[in-house]
Motif scaffolding. Structure first.
Motif, PDB file in Angstrom:
ATOM      1  N   VAL A   1       0.842  -1.201   0.000  1.00 20.59           N
ATOM      2  CA  VAL A   1       0.000   0.000   0.000  1.00 20.59           C
ATOM      3  C   VAL A   1       0.876   1.249   0.000  1.00 20.59           C
ATOM      4  O   VAL A   1       0.630   2.199  -0.749  1.00 20.59           O
ATOM      5  CB  VAL A   1      -0.953  -0.016   1.220  1.00 20.59           C
ATOM      6  N   ILE A   2       1.906   1.261   0.826  1.00 20.38           N
ATOM      7  CA  ILE A   2       2.794   2.436   0.898  1.00 20.38           C
ATOM      8  C   ILE A   2       3.491   2.656  -0.442  1.00 20.38           C
ATOM      9  O   ILE A   2       3.577   3.792  -0.925  1.00 20.38           O
ATOM     10  CB  ILE A   2       3.821   2.255   2.036  1.00 20.38           C
ATOM     11  N   ILE A   3       3.988   1.594  -1.068  1.00 25.40           N
ATOM     12  CA  ILE A   3       4.674   1.731  -2.360  1.00 25.40           C
ATOM     13  C   ILE A   3       3.701   2.205  -3.428  1.00 25.40           C
ATOM     14  O   ILE A   3       4.031   3.073  -4.246  1.00 25.40           O
ATOM     15  CB  ILE A   3       5.342   0.400  -2.748  1.00 25.40           C
ATOM     16  N   THR A   4       2.472   1.684  -3.418  1.00 24.42           N
ATOM     17  CA  THR A   4       1.478   2.107  -4.401  1.00 24.42           C
ATOM     18  C   THR A   4       1.136   3.578  -4.237  1.00 24.42           C
ATOM     19  O   THR A   4       1.058   4.320  -5.222  1.00 24.42           O
ATOM     20  CB  THR A   4       0.203   1.248  -4.256  1.00 24.42           C
ATOM     21  N   ILE A   5       0.959   4.018  -3.016  1.00 25.54           N
ATOM     22  CA  ILE A   5       0.644   5.434  -2.759  1.00 25.54           C
ATOM     23  C   ILE A   5       1.813   6.318  -3.177  1.00 25.54           C
ATOM     24  O   ILE A   5       1.622   7.366  -3.798  1.00 25.54           O
ATOM     25  CB  ILE A   5       0.271   5.651  -1.282  1.00 25.54           C
ATOM     26  N   ALA A   6       3.032   5.900  -2.867  1.00 28.13           N
ATOM     27  CA  ALA A   6       4.215   6.690  -3.242  1.00 28.13           C
ATOM     28  C   ALA A   6       4.329   6.800  -4.752  1.00 28.13           C
ATOM     29  O   ALA A   6       4.619   7.883  -5.286  1.00 28.13           O
ATOM     30  CB  ALA A   6       5.473   6.066  -2.642  1.00 28.13           C
ATOM     31  N   LEU A   7       4.115   5.706  -5.458  1.00 27.48           N
ATOM     32  CA  LEU A   7       4.181   5.743  -6.924  1.00 27.48           C
ATOM     33  C   LEU A   7       3.087   6.643  -7.505  1.00 27.48           C
ATOM     34  O   LEU A   7       3.338   7.384  -8.460  1.00 27.48           O
ATOM     35  CB  LEU A   7       4.061   4.330  -7.501  1.00 27.48           C
ATOM     36  N   ALA A   8       1.898   6.574  -6.925  1.00 33.91           N
ATOM     37  CA  ALA A   8       0.810   7.423  -7.405  1.00 33.91           C
ATOM     38  C   ALA A   8       1.156   8.898  -7.208  1.00 33.91           C
ATOM     39  O   ALA A   8       0.934   9.722  -8.101  1.00 33.91           O
ATOM     40  CB  ALA A   8      -0.481   7.078  -6.672  1.00 33.91           C
TER      41      ALA A   8
END
Length: 120
Positions: free
Chosen positions: A38-45
């Motif tokens: 979730v953290i990686i997905t949010i950071a990429l977004a």
């Protein structure tokens, strides 16, 4: 009889076994937890949104600069045209030219009937 042979028969065969050591668990980092995903997905977004914003702002700046350059070019051309027209006005307003046209049309210069008009 020899003591050596006698002793070997008396002693049971000993098999050397190593004591079983507890196996160490190897931590595998290939698996990610749900929180990390979730953290990686949010950071990429966030990175993608910021990159898109930067690109769109740069495109707008480019368009505005292009418009400014076009307007400046038009202003320079208009200033040049205005200067050319000012020179033409001065040329057409010369006293000798006006006097020549007046004589061609049959007018005469009468000093008592001349009025000075300020053209400004």
């Amino acid at each position: 009889m020899s003591n050596v042979a006698y002793k070997s028969n008396l002693e049971p065969n000993k098999v050397h076994r190593e004591a079983e050591q507890p196996k160490k668990q190897i931590l595998r980092r290939g698996q990610m937890t749900l929180g990390e995903k979730v953290i990686i997905t949010i950071a990429l977004a966030i990175v993608l949104v910021v990159a898109f914003q930067i690109i769109s702002v740069q495109a707008q700046i480019y368009t505005v600069n292009q418009d400014i350059q076009t307007k400046e070019k038009k202003i320079i051309e208009q200033e040049k045209s205005n200067e050319d027209l000012k020179v033409e006005v001065k040329d057409l307003g010369r006293y000798e030219r006006i006097l020549k046209i007046a004589k061609e049309n049959g007018l005469k210069l009468n000093g008592d009937n001349v009025k000075v008009v300020d053209g400004k």
